[in-house]
Design an enzyme around this catalytic site. Sequence first.
Site, PDB file in Angstrom:
ATOM      1  N   GLU A 167       0.807  -1.238   0.000  1.00 34.43           N
ATOM      2  CA  GLU A 167       0.000   0.000   0.000  1.00 34.43           C
ATOM      3  C   GLU A 167       0.837   1.284   0.000  1.00 34.43           C
ATOM      4  N   TYR A 169       3.378   2.063   2.055  1.00 39.48           N
ATOM      5  CA  TYR A 169       3.928   2.464   3.358  1.00 39.48           C
ATOM      6  C   TYR A 169       5.442   2.177   3.396  1.00 39.48           C
ATOM      7  N   ARG A 217       2.353  -8.881   4.450  1.00 37.09           N
ATOM      8  CA  ARG A 217       1.426  -8.292   3.443  1.00 37.09           C
ATOM      9  C   ARG A 217       2.280  -7.758   2.310  1.00 37.09           C
ATOM     10  N   HIS A 255      -1.436   3.840  -1.936  1.00 32.36           N
ATOM     11  CA  HIS A 255      -2.529   4.787  -1.675  1.00 32.36           C
ATOM     12  C   HIS A 255      -2.521   5.954  -2.664  1.00 32.36           C
ATOM     13  N   GLN A 342     -18.696   4.530   2.980  1.00 29.78           N
ATOM     14  CA  GLN A 342     -19.253   5.749   3.575  1.00 29.78           C
ATOM     15  C   GLN A 342     -19.096   5.847   5.094  1.00 29.78           C
TER      16      GLN A 342
HETATM   17  P1  FAD Z   1     -36.691   6.336   0.848  1.00 29.77           P
HETATM   18  O1  FAD Z   1     -35.626   5.449   0.378  1.00 29.77           O
HETATM   19  O2  FAD Z   1     -37.062   7.466  -0.021  1.00 29.77           O
HETATM   20  O3  FAD Z   1     -37.974   5.434   1.148  1.00 29.77           O
HETATM   21  C1  FAD Z   1     -39.223   5.978   1.449  1.00 29.77           C
HETATM   22  C2  FAD Z   1     -40.307   4.969   1.144  1.00 29.77           C
HETATM   23  O4  FAD Z   1     -41.527   5.409   1.676  1.00 29.77           O
HETATM   24  C3  FAD Z   1     -40.553   4.753  -0.332  1.00 29.77           C
HETATM   25  O5  FAD Z   1     -40.438   3.381  -0.660  1.00 29.77           O
HETATM   26  C4  FAD Z   1     -41.966   5.262  -0.557  1.00 29.77           C
HETATM   27  O6  FAD Z   1     -42.676   4.517  -1.546  1.00 29.77           O
HETATM   28  C5  FAD Z   1     -42.565   5.065   0.813  1.00 29.77           C
HETATM   29  N1  FAD Z   1     -43.693   5.941   1.091  1.00 29.77           N
HETATM   30  C6  FAD Z   1     -43.723   7.304   1.079  1.00 29.77           C
HETATM   31  N2  FAD Z   1     -44.933   7.758   1.439  1.00 29.77           N
HETATM   32  C7  FAD Z   1     -45.704   6.669   1.676  1.00 29.77           C
HETATM   33  C8  FAD Z   1     -47.030   6.474   2.096  1.00 29.77           C
HETATM   34  N3  FAD Z   1     -47.852   7.498   2.361  1.00 29.77           N
HETATM   35  N4  FAD Z   1     -47.488   5.225   2.230  1.00 29.77           N
HETATM   36  C9  FAD Z   1     -46.695   4.153   1.989  1.00 29.77           C
HETATM   37  N5  FAD Z   1     -45.417   4.275   1.603  1.00 29.77           N
HETATM   38  C10 FAD Z   1     -44.933   5.518   1.459  1.00 29.77           C
HETATM   39  N6  FAD Z   1     -27.347   6.979  -0.344  1.00 29.77           N
HETATM   40  C11 FAD Z   1     -26.173   6.582   0.108  1.00 29.77           C
HETATM   41  O7  FAD Z   1     -25.965   6.551   1.322  1.00 29.77           O
HETATM   42  N7  FAD Z   1     -25.192   6.164  -0.740  1.00 29.77           N
HETATM   43  C12 FAD Z   1     -25.367   6.144  -2.070  1.00 29.77           C
HETATM   44  O8  FAD Z   1     -24.460   5.787  -2.816  1.00 29.77           O
HETATM   45  C13 FAD Z   1     -26.610   6.559  -2.580  1.00 29.77           C
HETATM   46  N8  FAD Z   1     -26.843   6.549  -3.903  1.00 29.77           N
HETATM   47  C14 FAD Z   1     -28.046   6.946  -4.356  1.00 29.77           C
HETATM   48  C15 FAD Z   1     -28.284   6.934  -5.717  1.00 29.77           C
HETATM   49  C16 FAD Z   1     -29.507   7.307  -6.213  1.00 29.77           C
HETATM   50  C17 FAD Z   1     -29.721   7.291  -7.680  1.00 29.77           C
HETATM   51  C18 FAD Z   1     -30.532   7.724  -5.327  1.00 29.77           C
HETATM   52  C19 FAD Z   1     -31.887   8.131  -5.848  1.00 29.77           C
HETATM   53  C20 FAD Z   1     -30.307   7.756  -3.973  1.00 29.77           C
HETATM   54  C21 FAD Z   1     -29.065   7.377  -3.481  1.00 29.77           C
HETATM   55  N9  FAD Z   1     -28.785   7.414  -2.131  1.00 29.77           N
HETATM   56  C22 FAD Z   1     -27.585   6.986  -1.662  1.00 29.77           C
HETATM   57  C23 FAD Z   1     -29.721   7.991  -1.163  1.00 29.77           C
HETATM   58  C24 FAD Z   1     -30.464   6.925  -0.358  1.00 29.77           C
HETATM   59  O9  FAD Z   1     -31.066   6.004  -1.224  1.00 29.77           O
HETATM   60  C25 FAD Z   1     -31.458   7.614   0.538  1.00 29.77           C
HETATM   61  O10 FAD Z   1     -30.779   8.440   1.439  1.00 29.77           O
HETATM   62  C26 FAD Z   1     -32.282   6.610   1.334  1.00 29.77           C
HETATM   63  O11 FAD Z   1     -32.974   5.757   0.476  1.00 29.77           O
HETATM   64  C27 FAD Z   1     -33.262   7.329   2.243  1.00 29.77           C
HETATM   65  O12 FAD Z   1     -33.971   6.339   2.928  1.00 29.77           O
HETATM   66  P2  FAD Z   1     -35.441   6.562   3.484  1.00 29.77           P
HETATM   67  O13 FAD Z   1     -35.855   5.240   3.979  1.00 29.77           O
HETATM   68  O14 FAD Z   1     -35.451   7.720   4.404  1.00 29.77           O
HETATM   69  O15 FAD Z   1     -36.322   7.002   2.245  1.00 29.77           O
HETATM   70  P1  NAP Z   2     -27.662  17.028  -3.059  1.00 29.32           P
HETATM   71  O1  NAP Z   2     -26.410  16.298  -2.872  1.00 29.32           O
HETATM   72  O2  NAP Z   2     -28.151  17.947  -2.013  1.00 29.32           O
HETATM   73  O3  NAP Z   2     -27.508  17.834  -4.412  1.00 29.32           O
HETATM   74  C1  NAP Z   2     -28.503  18.651  -4.915  1.00 29.32           C
HETATM   75  C2  NAP Z   2     -27.959  19.430  -6.107  1.00 29.32           C
HETATM   76  O4  NAP Z   2     -28.987  20.249  -6.596  1.00 29.32           O
HETATM   77  C3  NAP Z   2     -26.798  20.318  -5.769  1.00 29.32           C
HETATM   78  O5  NAP Z   2     -25.864  20.221  -6.823  1.00 29.32           O
HETATM   79  C4  NAP Z   2     -27.397  21.719  -5.691  1.00 29.32           C
HETATM   80  O6  NAP Z   2     -26.366  22.566  -6.156  1.00 29.32           O
HETATM   81  C5  NAP Z   2     -28.591  21.622  -6.631  1.00 29.32           C
HETATM   82  N1  NAP Z   2     -29.740  22.418  -6.191  1.00 29.32           N
HETATM   83  C6  NAP Z   2     -30.241  22.544  -4.938  1.00 29.32           C
HETATM   84  N2  NAP Z   2     -31.322  23.355  -4.940  1.00 29.32           N
HETATM   85  C7  NAP Z   2     -31.532  23.727  -6.230  1.00 29.32           C
HETATM   86  C8  NAP Z   2     -32.494  24.558  -6.857  1.00 29.32           C
HETATM   87  N3  NAP Z   2     -33.461  25.144  -6.178  1.00 29.32           N
HETATM   88  N4  NAP Z   2     -32.392  24.729  -8.180  1.00 29.32           N
HETATM   89  C9  NAP Z   2     -31.408  24.143  -8.890  1.00 29.32           C
HETATM   90  N5  NAP Z   2     -30.465  23.356  -8.333  1.00 29.32           N
HETATM   91  C10 NAP Z   2     -30.539  23.147  -7.019  1.00 29.32           C
HETATM   92  O7  NAP Z   2     -28.855  16.025  -3.333  1.00 29.32           O
HETATM   93  P2  NAP Z   2     -29.046  14.802  -4.315  1.00 29.32           P
HETATM   94  O8  NAP Z   2     -28.051  14.787  -5.423  1.00 29.32           O
HETATM   95  O9  NAP Z   2     -30.471  14.814  -4.643  1.00 29.32           O
HETATM   96  O10 NAP Z   2     -28.739  13.569  -3.396  1.00 29.32           O
HETATM   97  C11 NAP Z   2     -29.587  13.263  -2.302  1.00 29.32           C
HETATM   98  C12 NAP Z   2     -28.812  12.565  -1.236  1.00 29.32           C
HETATM   99  O11 NAP Z   2     -28.509  11.238  -1.671  1.00 29.32           O
HETATM  100  C13 NAP Z   2     -27.512  13.281  -1.022  1.00 29.32           C
HETATM  101  O12 NAP Z   2     -27.565  14.056   0.168  1.00 29.32           O
HETATM  102  C14 NAP Z   2     -26.500  12.203  -0.974  1.00 29.32           C
HETATM  103  O13 NAP Z   2     -25.910  12.091   0.310  1.00 29.32           O
HETATM  104  C15 NAP Z   2     -27.220  10.916  -1.288  1.00 29.32           C
HETATM  105  N6  NAP Z   2     -26.468  10.285  -2.370  1.00 29.32           N
HETATM  106  C16 NAP Z   2     -25.230   9.859  -2.088  1.00 29.32           C
HETATM  107  C17 NAP Z   2     -24.470   9.308  -3.060  1.00 29.32           C
HETATM  108  C18 NAP Z   2     -23.087   8.816  -2.763  1.00 29.32           C
HETATM  109  O14 NAP Z   2     -22.395   8.400  -3.671  1.00 29.32           O
HETATM  110  N7  NAP Z   2     -22.653   8.801  -1.526  1.00 29.32           N
HETATM  111  C19 NAP Z   2     -24.968   9.191  -4.339  1.00 29.32           C
HETATM  112  C20 NAP Z   2     -26.242   9.642  -4.610  1.00 29.32           C
HETATM  113  C21 NAP Z   2     -26.972  10.212  -3.600  1.00 29.32           C
HETATM  114  P3  NAP Z   2     -26.532  24.145  -6.302  1.00 29.32           P
HETATM  115  O15 NAP Z   2     -27.386  24.582  -5.141  1.00 29.32           O
HETATM  116  O16 NAP Z   2     -25.136  24.673  -6.252  1.00 29.32           O
HETATM  117  O17 NAP Z   2     -27.154  24.361  -7.626  1.00 29.32           O
HETATM  118 FE1  SF4 Z   3     -17.879   0.122   4.829  1.00 29.40          FE
HETATM  119 FE2  SF4 Z   3     -20.207  -0.887   5.622  1.00 29.40          FE
HETATM  120 FE3  SF4 Z   3     -20.055   0.437   3.287  1.00 29.40          FE
HETATM  121 FE4  SF4 Z   3     -18.961  -2.011   3.603  1.00 29.40          FE
HETATM  122  S1  SF4 Z   3     -21.127  -1.484   3.663  1.00 29.40           S
HETATM  123  S2  SF4 Z   3     -17.990  -0.260   2.653  1.00 29.40           S
HETATM  124  S3  SF4 Z   3     -18.219  -1.899   5.686  1.00 29.40           S
HETATM  125  S4  SF4 Z   3     -19.695   1.272   5.317  1.00 29.40           S
END
Ligand code: FAD
Ligand code: NAP
Ligand code: SF4
Length: 676
Positions: A167, A169, A217, A255, A342
């Site tokens: 890595e 080191y 390692r 790294h 994460q």
């Molecule tokens: P949600 O996942 O939004 O789930 C809410 C659920 O509630 C839904 O299934 C919906 O149908 C249900 N629901 C809402 N209202 C009602 C109702 N009235 N009755 C019954 N059911 C209802 N996070 C990461 O940490 N790492 C990532 O790499 C990452 N990548 C992402 C990539 C994408 C493309 C997207 C869209 C999201 C990503 N996220 C990632 C974000 C992550 O998925 C969300 O932070 C997480 O799913 C939030 O969990 P939650 O349970 O609060 O809400």
């Molecule tokens: P986000 O990370 O908060 O990004 C939102 C984007 O929209 C920003 O680029 C912001 O930039 C823009 N924005 C905000 N308000 C706006 C407005 N009124 N008009 C136009 N642009 C606006 O949210 P997200 O991409 O929806 O992701 C949601 C959550 O999912 C994130 O918080 C993230 O943690 C999680 N997620 C994580 C990963 C991962 O790889 N770890 C991947 C996907 C999602 P400006 O305000 O500068 O325009």
């Molecule tokens: Fe790390 Fe847990 Fe994500 Fe695996 S699932 S990479 S152990 S945070």
Amino acid sequence: MSSPYPHLLAPLDLGFTRLPNRVVMGSMHTGLEDKTELFPRLAAYFAERARGGVGLMVTGGFAPNVEGWLAPFASRLATHRAAAQHRVITDAVHREGGRIALQILHAGRYGYHPLSVAPSRIKSPITPFTPRELSAAGVERQIRAFVRCATLAREAGYDGVEVMGSEGYFINEFLLTHTNRRTDRWGGAFDARMQLPVEIVARMREAVGRDFIIIYRLSLLDLIPDGQSWSEVVTLAKAVESAGATLINSGIGWHEARVPTIATSVPRGAFAWLTRKLRGELQIPVCTSNRINTPELAESILAAGDADLVSMARPLLADPHFVAKAASGRAASINTCIACNQACLDHTFSKTLASCLVNPLACHETEIRVLPAPQRKHIAVVGAGPAGLAAATVLAERGHAVRLFDAADTLGGQFNLARRIPGKEEFSETLRYFAERLRETGVELSLSTPVTTELLRQGGYDEVVLATGVNARDPRIPGQQHPKVMTYIEAITGARPVGPRVAIIGAGGIGFDVATLLTQQGSSSSLDREAWMREWGVTDPAVARGGVSPAGPQPEPPARSVYLLQRKVSKPGAGLGKTTGWIHRSVLKMRRVQMLSGVEYLGIDDAGLRIRQGDASRLLEVDSIVLCAGQEPRCELFEPLRAAGVSVHKVGGADVATELDAKRAIRQATLLATRL
Ligand code: FAD
Ligand code: NAP
Ligand code: SF4
């Protein structure tokens, strides 16, 4: 009944000791190593994993002296007093029938402090400190420190040590001319450069005796331009074997290398072929590592003869009972590591205690306890995304009667979108795990059920947990009703066709993911090792030093031409994961995505998207515009329920959508569920 994993669960006789199976829990720095007052927590963390049946565990790295520190006052084992303080860890592991080795890690020029040392005075590109070049006497002092650290580890009750030789080191730095320009006996030709690790292992073996595990390692693939050739790797491995190593573990990539090696987009088992090449050259067992996260994959690697042992680090954070579940026919209920980094590596790099996105109990074993509920309650959980799934399963595990609702016809919430992104295929595993846990814990599931206040009130629940997630934010751009505009949900699910020229509004995590999906040509390289190696310019170190292809990265041409836009003037993607953000940015750069900051959205019309940047207005001639402008909480059920006197709670996106991720959603839901 015969075992489904006969190779994985086969014991390994090391002569003086016998490992019960082929699983090694690889070294991970959790932060619990850095303060002795945290050792009882570290002991509980390892004891839990020993109970879970892992064959051999390796601690996070301990420096053998101050010069070898990773950071000021970070973990170190250099005195008898310190050795005595480790007893709490080794005793806890041995009480559970486990085995544990201490990793000796000398950071060399990767040390994040002004006392760092190295073979030559050459600063690394990833640390701000220039190391001091060691004198010959200084090199001798480092060797003695390694040996003393190993004897202290034995005194502390460890079953062995792992000498960190990869890595990038300290030890690794002696091997390459990249970092070693010495002209004394420790520099020059490879035979001289490799004397340091050989001397360390030989003197260590002499000091600790025959019946103590020494893992070395070894860097099999440096992934930097003037890295080791394959013949040098083999020469060193044989010399270390002769010097007395018990087994060899695989290290991949310095790294400072600009190739991902453990991120979720790296194909599973991507480097086992290298361990296989080495195994044929040695008599001692070899252990393979990196992106091995299921018992099926581990079994197939061992069955193919690629390695004698499999190292899994993060998968044991995610599920301490990985081995026990595999052995008892419960592999479907393994909480699989999705390689997101994460809560583990990202935390380590931001100097917070490591944990796990899918298992928030990791490294918090003494604080977060899932105990039987004092009284069985009827509880409704609304929303089966990550937060709702975590809440429902923990509540049911504690003995409550739980009904989980979702309006959708499938589990997972936004994870169903995430798992469609190329390179995030692993996210499906979390949904598989939760589906199994719902079954095991007896949660009653009502899908395709949009929940109303009335339905909940009629249910007469003792508690209601709202995990209803988020609504996409409406950015209110003039002309947004144009048919070329769509939401990220429509773009990801394919509900609306996307044209060849695209503008993405919002460069957060979802904007980056949508750009990755829309530029993807053919299938994801995460599922195809050869394609992934071409994309990142990785080759056999027998062909090119360090495994760096002379042709460089050869990505597929992008499927679409994409603009990724944000209003902030900062670098797009600045808020992405600390250890993975650079990978997302590199992928989009390779796909020629144009990232624009400081953008003002003026309007949308038939011609495309009109923006202003500084004083200049311009038209982006695009066919499709995808809105990824962030999210807002979806919790309209909360106030009416509270007003009606229902005991109601919000978790995940339903509570706070700003900076929401699955790590926070799952942790918050788990903590609430341990208390209700
Ligand atoms: P949600 O996942 O939004 O789930 C809410 C659920 O509630 C839904 O299934 C919906 O149908 C249900 N629901 C809402 N209202 C009602 C109702 N009235 N009755 C019954 N059911 C209802 N996070 C990461 O940490 N790492 C990532 O790499 C990452 N990548 C992402 C990539 C994408 C493309 C997207 C869209 C999201 C990503 N996220 C990632 C974000 C992550 O998925 C969300 O932070 C997480 O799913 C939030 O969990 P939650 O349970 O609060 O809400
Ligand atoms: P986000 O990370 O908060 O990004 C939102 C984007 O929209 C920003 O680029 C912001 O930039 C823009 N924005 C905000 N308000 C706006 C407005 N009124 N008009 C136009 N642009 C606006 O949210 P997200 O991409 O929806 O992701 C949601 C959550 O999912 C994130 O918080 C993230 O943690 C999680 N997620 C994580 C990963 C991962 O790889 N770890 C991947 C996907 C999602 P400006 O305000 O500068 O325009
Ligand atoms: Fe790390 Fe847990 Fe994500 Fe695996 S699932 S990479 S152990 S945070």
